[in-house]
Write an enzyme that holds these catalytic residues in place. Structure first.
Site, PDB file in Angstrom:
ATOM      1  N   GLU A   1      -4.507  -9.344  -2.447  1.00  0.00           N
ATOM      2  CA  GLU A   1      -5.598  -8.696  -1.709  1.00  0.00           C
ATOM      3  C   GLU A   1      -6.605  -9.697  -1.168  1.00  0.00           C
ATOM      4  O   GLU A   1      -7.400  -9.367  -0.280  1.00  0.00           O
ATOM      5  CB  GLU A   1      -6.307  -7.698  -2.638  1.00  0.00           C
ATOM      6  CG  GLU A   1      -6.593  -6.366  -1.991  1.00  0.00           C
ATOM      7  CD  GLU A   1      -5.329  -5.587  -1.695  1.00  0.00           C
ATOM      8  OE1 GLU A   1      -5.074  -5.325  -0.511  1.00  0.00           O
ATOM      9  OE2 GLU A   1      -4.591  -5.256  -2.638  1.00  0.00           O
TER      10      GLU A   1
ATOM     11  N   THR B   1       0.795  -1.208   0.000  1.00  0.00           N
ATOM     12  CA  THR B   1       0.000   0.000   0.000  1.00  0.00           C
ATOM     13  C   THR B   1       0.839   1.275   0.000  1.00  0.00           C
ATOM     14  O   THR B   1       1.911   1.308   0.579  1.00  0.00           O
ATOM     15  CB  THR B   1      -0.872   0.015   1.269  1.00  0.00           C
ATOM     16  OG1 THR B   1      -1.431  -1.243   1.416  1.00  0.00           O
ATOM     17  CG2 THR B   1      -1.904   1.103   1.245  1.00  0.00           C
TER      18      THR B   1
ATOM     19  N   SER C   1     -11.535  -3.288   3.202  1.00  0.00           N
ATOM     20  CA  SER C   1     -10.228  -2.626   3.295  1.00  0.00           C
ATOM     21  C   SER C   1     -10.194  -1.709   4.505  1.00  0.00           C
ATOM     22  O   SER C   1     -11.236  -1.298   5.018  1.00  0.00           O
ATOM     23  CB  SER C   1     -10.021  -1.790   2.026  1.00  0.00           C
ATOM     24  OG  SER C   1      -8.864  -1.000   2.131  1.00  0.00           O
ATOM     25  N   SER C   2      -8.978  -1.375   4.930  1.00  0.00           N
ATOM     26  CA  SER C   2      -8.817  -0.343   5.969  1.00  0.00           C
ATOM     27  C   SER C   2      -8.308   0.970   5.392  1.00  0.00           C
ATOM     28  O   SER C   2      -8.047   1.919   6.144  1.00  0.00           O
ATOM     29  CB  SER C   2      -7.831  -0.830   7.036  1.00  0.00           C
ATOM     30  OG  SER C   2      -8.301  -2.008   7.631  1.00  0.00           O
TER      31      SER C   2
ATOM     32  N   GLY D   1      -1.895  -1.343   6.712  1.00  0.00           N
ATOM     33  CA  GLY D   1      -2.824  -2.431   7.021  1.00  0.00           C
ATOM     34  C   GLY D   1      -3.926  -1.951   7.947  1.00  0.00           C
ATOM     35  O   GLY D   1      -4.474  -0.863   7.771  1.00  0.00           O
TER      36      GLY D   1
HETATM   37  O1  DON Z   1      -6.799  -2.674   2.070  1.00  0.00           O
HETATM   38  C1  DON Z   1      -6.234  -2.891   3.134  1.00  0.00           C
HETATM   39  O2  DON Z   1      -6.705  -2.606   4.210  1.00  0.00           O
HETATM   40  C2  DON Z   1      -4.864  -3.531   3.095  1.00  0.00           C
HETATM   41  N1  DON Z   1      -4.749  -4.358   1.925  1.00  0.00           N
HETATM   42  C3  DON Z   1      -3.800  -2.482   3.159  1.00  0.00           C
HETATM   43  C4  DON Z   1      -2.421  -3.080   3.145  1.00  0.00           C
HETATM   44  C5  DON Z   1      -1.351  -2.184   3.645  1.00  0.00           C
HETATM   45  O3  DON Z   1      -1.576  -1.075   4.052  1.00  0.00           O
HETATM   46  C6  DON Z   1       0.023  -2.772   3.652  1.00  0.00           C
HETATM   47  N2  DON Z   1       1.007  -1.758   3.911  1.00  0.00           N
HETATM   48  N3  DON Z   1       1.555  -1.525   4.913  1.00  0.00           N
END
Ligand code: DON
Length: 546
Positions: free
Chosen positions: A394, A355, A426-427, A448
């Site tokens: 994902e 991300t 998602s977050s 995340g």
């Molecule tokens: O959409 C989400 O919440 C996760 N796939 C985000 C992943 C993320 O932020 C990884 N990076 N640190």
């Protein structure tokens, strides 16, 4: 620990610009955005240019093999949320990551061909440009194509994803040979893919050679993707979520992101508390913020999912009376054990169902916040021949099995189960803050499940604690997500006295070296000056204004 030292260092002044500001986690991508703005492009033109540039110079996280969200606010007040989150392939099924004994096999949802959702980035960027941009696709993509074809020189800050993150334990193994500082990375296949997209638009990606190459590789390697999955992929548009916090209007990401709803639920709960008076990360402030986070994440995990498949009870979750009832359940000092905190709405759940973030404000006051992702650093770790880009993992954001934590430790429910064509919850929380109807802040981050509390803390740091935007993104962070029942914190997030006090009250702690990469812009209401903050946890980043 280099990052702890960085965070302890004297506060840096934010970047300043009288016209415009771009903040991203890779300086060449920031420059790409600034260049587009300087030749007359608007914030959306710049956002599309940056999206493609990051896919080249930030290969862990920037992407065309993943998906994400773009929050747009035009200077005339029009708002739009563009949802280009990945979708599960048609052949995906609820129990696809369970072994014969019904146990989750986490490798399958995180690495390799089964982990991949149908990517959305190319269609999302194309949609945004067509509807809100002013420039041609080939114009905004030219810098990315140049960076891929002619290469970019790796600087020390670019090495972090390749070295692996101490916080997350992933490494850059998937990029083949680890690059060296000073090396020029040329990505010919990626350049060719971008070139065909510049020429033929999303048709090149979803119906042309790129889809063909991915599907062929997927089929050879036991994956599920088909040409139909690509042909059927759609981008969705909706209105963002709003909530009021003091005199601020917070505008954020609706489902299939949990970000805006959870952020707003936390803000609703904490809004009557005098946080500034209690002090930043003081025992009392921490207690009340953490208890709000605990309750909001419990709701997030139980109630939210892709709105095309489940009903998200947003109005109930964001009802001020609901916030008041949750506030009543918070004891003055003692933590509420997470096992006693159940999702709090009295409704029946009907089941029918790495991300990166960047922020841009242009000279007219148009603003864009984008968070997009391939999930893990370097996604599923696989690249289809001749395409030159990593595909996402994902699918791990779905609930592989209710009650079993995913990569981010999130213990999620049935509403986020895997179904063909569904988008995983998602977050990601691209967010804007308005004051008196005027744009005051643009913020967001990767991280995340912690993304939501990063967005929260950047907002509190600026508006409650009076930090400038650079301090706000650099300040060490805390986080609570219901389960695990512990306060996660970065080094220096608390004084020893505060931690001892909170431990005595019954809190458990877990130190995480560092997380997130917030990229934020604050606008001075009097002068209109744009201030940019780029997260020093990712030293490759830059906020540049003019
Ligand atoms: O959409 C989400 O919440 C996760 N796939 C985000 C992943 C993320 O932020 C990884 N990076 N640190």
């Amino acid at each position: 620990m280099i990052f702890a030292a960085l965070l302890l260092a004297a506060a840096l002044a934010p970047a300043a610009g009288t016209n415009a500001m771009v903040a991203t986690e890779q300086h060449l991508a920031t420059q790409t955005g600034v260049d587009i703005l300087k030749v007359g492009g608007n914030a959306v033109d710049a956002a599309v240019a940056v999206g493609y540039a990051l896919a080249v110079v930030d290969p862990c996280c920037g992407n065309i093999g993943g998906g994400g969200f773009m929050l747009i606010r035009m200077h005339d007040g029009r708002e739009r949320f563009i949802d280009f989150r990945e979708k599960a392939p048609e052949r995906a099924s609820r129990d696809m990551y369970l072994d014969a004994r019904g146990n989750v096999d986490p490798e399958k949802s995180r690495k390799g061909w089964l982990a991949i959702g149908v990517p959305g980035t190319v269609m999302g960027l194309d949609r945004a440009l067509r509807e809100y941009g002013t420039m041609s696709r080939s114009r905004v993509m030219s810098s990315a194509i140049d960076l891929a074809r002619n290469g970019y020189v790796v600087e020390p800050g670019d090495m972090i994803p390749f070295e692996g993150s101490p916080a997350e334990g992933y490494s850059g193994w998937a990029f083949g040979e680890k690059p060296h500082v000073g090396e020029r990375i040329v990505q010919r296949d990626l350049g060719a893919s971008l070139d065909s997209i510049a020429r033929d638009g999303d048709g090149a990606f979803y119906r042309g050679a790129i889809a063909r190459n991915i599907v062929d590789a997927s089929q050879r390697n036991g994956g599920l993707l088909t040409m139909r999955d690509f042909a059927d992929y759609t981008v969705d548009e909706s209105q963002p979520v709003h909530c009021t916090y003091h005199d601020l209007d917070v505008v954020s990401a609706p489902p299939p992101s949990s970000g805006g709803v959870t952020l707003c639920e936390i803000l609703n709960i904490i809004s009557p508390y005098p946080l500034a008076q209690w002090g930043w990360h003081s025992p009392r402030e921490t207690h009340y913020v953490v208890e709000a986070e605990r309750r909001a994440y419990a709701d997030r995990n139980a109630y939210l999912g892709d709105p095309a498949f489940v009903h998200d009870p947003i109005a109930q979750l964001l009802d001020p009376r609901y916030a008041a009832s949750l506030r009543k359940s918070i004891a003055p000092v003692d933590p509420t054990p997470s096992k006693q905190v159940k999702p709090g709405l009295h409704i029946t759940v009907h089941e029918n169902d790495d991300t990166t973030h960047y922020s841009i404000v242009d000279k007219d006051g148009n603003a864009v916040a984008v968070t997009y992702t391939i999930n893990d650093w370097f996604g599923s770790g696989v690249v289809a021949p001749h395409t030159g880009f990593f595909l996402n993992d994902e699918m791990d954001d779905f609930t592989s099995k209710p009650g079993v934590p995913n990569m981010f430790g999130l213990v999620q429910g049935e509403r986020n189960d895997i179904q063909p064509g569904k988008r995983p919850l998602s977050s990601m929380t691209p967010t804007m803050v308005l004051r008196d109807g005027k744009l005051a802040m643009v913020t967001g981050s990767p991280g995340g499940s912690r993304i939501i509390t990063i967005a929260l803390e950047t907002i509190l740091n600026v508006f409650d604690f009076g930090m400038n935007v650079q301090q706000a993104v650099d300040a060490p962070r805390m986080h609570m997500q219901w389960l695990p029942d512990q306060i996660q914190y970065e080094p220096n997030a608390f004084t020893a006295t505060t931690m001892n006090a909170l431990r005595t009250d019954g809190y458990a702690f877990s130190e995480v070296p560092f997380w997130g990469s917030a990229q934020a812009i604050v606008i001075d209401p009097k002068t209109g000056m744009r201030y940019g903050g780029t997260d020093r946890r990712h030293p490759a980043g830059a906020a540049i204004g003019y």
